[in-house]
Design a protein around this motif. Structure first.
Motif, PDB file in Angstrom:
ATOM      1  N   ASP A  54       0.855  -1.175   0.000  1.00 20.88           N
ATOM      2  CA  ASP A  54       0.000   0.000   0.000  1.00 20.88           C
ATOM      3  C   ASP A  54       0.897   1.234   0.000  1.00 20.88           C
ATOM      4  O   ASP A  54       2.064   1.173   0.396  1.00 20.88           O
ATOM      5  CB  ASP A  54      -0.892   0.021   1.242  1.00 20.88           C
ATOM      6  N   ASP A  55       0.357   2.372  -0.412  1.00 17.78           N
ATOM      7  CA  ASP A  55       1.209   3.557  -0.475  1.00 17.78           C
ATOM      8  C   ASP A  55       1.481   4.165   0.891  1.00 17.78           C
ATOM      9  O   ASP A  55       2.307   5.079   1.022  1.00 17.78           O
ATOM     10  CB  ASP A  55       0.641   4.607  -1.441  1.00 17.78           C
ATOM     11  N   ASP A  56       0.804   3.668   1.944  1.00 17.83           N
ATOM     12  CA  ASP A  56       1.091   4.149   3.298  1.00 17.83           C
ATOM     13  C   ASP A  56       1.823   3.110   4.133  1.00 17.83           C
ATOM     14  O   ASP A  56       1.853   3.191   5.363  1.00 17.83           O
ATOM     15  CB  ASP A  56      -0.186   4.611   4.003  1.00 17.83           C
ATOM     16  N   CYS A  57       2.418   2.102   3.478  1.00 16.09           N
ATOM     17  CA  CYS A  57       3.299   1.149   4.154  1.00 16.09           C
ATOM     18  C   CYS A  57       4.714   1.699   4.178  1.00 16.09           C
ATOM     19  O   CYS A  57       5.041   2.665   3.497  1.00 16.09           O
ATOM     20  CB  CYS A  57       3.339  -0.183   3.398  1.00 16.09           C
ATOM     21  N   TRP A  58       5.573   1.053   4.933  1.00 17.52           N
ATOM     22  CA  TRP A  58       7.010   1.228   4.796  1.00 17.52           C
ATOM     23  C   TRP A  58       7.690  -0.008   5.378  1.00 17.52           C
ATOM     24  O   TRP A  58       7.053  -0.818   6.050  1.00 17.52           O
ATOM     25  CB  TRP A  58       7.490   2.539   5.403  1.00 17.52           C
ATOM     26  N   TYR A  59       8.975  -0.169   5.093  1.00 22.03           N
ATOM     27  CA  TYR A  59       9.641  -1.441   5.364  1.00 22.03           C
ATOM     28  C   TYR A  59      10.873  -1.286   6.252  1.00 22.03           C
ATOM     29  O   TYR A  59      11.628  -0.307   6.112  1.00 22.03           O
ATOM     30  CB  TYR A  59      10.087  -2.098   4.047  1.00 22.03           C
ATOM     31  N   PRO A  60      11.117  -2.259   7.156  1.00 18.98           N
ATOM     32  CA  PRO A  60      12.393  -2.297   7.879  1.00 18.98           C
ATOM     33  C   PRO A  60      13.529  -2.458   6.878  1.00 18.98           C
ATOM     34  O   PRO A  60      13.339  -3.035   5.799  1.00 18.98           O
ATOM     35  CB  PRO A  60      12.259  -3.543   8.769  1.00 18.98           C
ATOM     36  N   PRO A  61      14.729  -1.990   7.202  1.00 17.08           N
ATOM     37  CA  PRO A  61      15.844  -2.000   6.236  1.00 17.08           C
ATOM     38  C   PRO A  61      16.228  -3.383   5.722  1.00 17.08           C
ATOM     39  O   PRO A  61      16.748  -3.488   4.608  1.00 17.08           O
ATOM     40  CB  PRO A  61      16.998  -1.370   7.031  1.00 17.08           C
ATOM     41  N   ASP A  62      15.990  -4.429   6.493  1.00 12.36           N
ATOM     42  CA  ASP A  62      16.414  -5.765   6.066  1.00 12.36           C
ATOM     43  C   ASP A  62      15.269  -6.627   5.533  1.00 12.36           C
ATOM     44  O   ASP A  62      15.405  -7.836   5.402  1.00 12.36           O
ATOM     45  CB  ASP A  62      17.106  -6.502   7.218  1.00 12.36           C
ATOM     46  N   SER A  63      14.141  -6.004   5.204  1.00 15.75           N
ATOM     47  CA  SER A  63      12.971  -6.775   4.763  1.00 15.75           C
ATOM     48  C   SER A  63      13.250  -7.602   3.517  1.00 15.75           C
ATOM     49  O   SER A  63      12.996  -8.806   3.476  1.00 15.75           O
ATOM     50  CB  SER A  63      11.784  -5.848   4.507  1.00 15.75           C
TER      51      SER A  63
END
Length: 272
Positions: free
Chosen positions: A87-96
């Motif tokens: 989704d456009d309001d997600c974000w990810y941890p650096p190691d995903s």
């Protein structure tokens, strides 16, 4: 061999802060072997502030709205061997992306389901099991969110499964598209496993939020799409009984959902 990941991001392009946060998390990934497919359905100019030389970014412009429609158009152009839907309001941890690749390398699964976490409220998006399950059962299908699972592109192609464009934001039935998609994958015999690891961030919904009329109306067609009409009616009663505290005028809304279940005709998953 390194497994390239395709991340599909449909957007209306109107959430600038959220999109910038998402793309910043892409830039910070330890595994750089992934592509981002941005599908804009309204504000195509958002690409101007998202472009960066660090990312393998592809832009698809659509003049027709619909979450499932956008995802299907993007699926036609992916280059990765693994695909996921953001989704456009997600974000990810650096190691995903690194952990996703490692998980697929270590197993022979077609689909791996992970966890969603809200680092702002410091709460999980929903209740999760502590241990990994080698098998995902039918009862688990309705708890899986599209942003938390990754699947092999080759397995998806062989299964011939895509998003049913009767469901999802931008349609008459603005919910349930991920349930239909994962259930069709499940029925096709693909191997699905749950890993108890946080792979994506997303704000946790308010627990006391009210379900909207369009969401409730969608439940009748959704249950009918997945099962037979008699089973759909039973599931509707059980759903409204469980969620009645979050529904305004639950009996009227139940009647509406039942009516929609009888009106809805399965299209066999045909693309629009």
């Amino acid at each position: 061999m390194s497994k390239m990941i395709s991340v599909i991001v449909p957007t209306l392009g109107n959430r600038e802060a959220e999109l910038k946060r998402l793309f910043k998390s892409f830039q910070e990934q330890t595994n750089k072997n992934f592509e981002v497919i941005l599908v804009t359905q309204e504000n195509h100019d958002c690409i101007d502030y998202l472009k960066t030389p660090e990312l393998d970014l592809h832009h698809i412009k659509l003049n027709k709205k619909g979450l499932s429609y956008a995802r299907n158009r993007a699926l036609e152009q992916i280059k990765g061997s693994i695909v996921t839907f953001s989704d456009d309001d997600c974000w990810y941890p650096p190691d995903s992306m690194e952990r996703v690749e490692n998980a697929f390398t270590a197993t022979c699964n077609d689909i791996i389901v992970f966890q969603i976490y809200d680092p702002i409220s410091k709460k999980y998006y929903k209740e999760y099991k502590d241990s990994s399950n080698k098998k995902v059962f039918t009862r688990d299908i309705f708890r899986i969110s599209s942003i938390e699972f990754f699947l092999k592109a080759e397995s998806l192609k062989k299964a011939g499964v895509f998003f049913d464009e009767d469901f999802g934001l931008g349609t008459n039935y603005p919910s349930g598209e991920e349930n239909v998609f994962i259930y069709d994958l499940f029925k096709s015999g693909l191997k699905i496993q749950y890993f108890p690891e946080v792979i994506v961030y997303h704000k946790k919904p308010e627990t006391n939020s009210r379900l909207t009329e369009p969401q409730l109306k969608s439940k009748g067609p959704l249950f009918k799409r997945l099962f037979s009409t008699p089973i759909a009616l039973i599931l509707l009663f059980l759903f409204f009984l469980k969620k009645r505290r979050h529904i305004n005028q639950p009996f009227n809304q139940l009647a509406l959902a039942i009516r929609e279940a009888f009106i809805y005709k399965k299209n066999g998953g045909k693309l629009h």
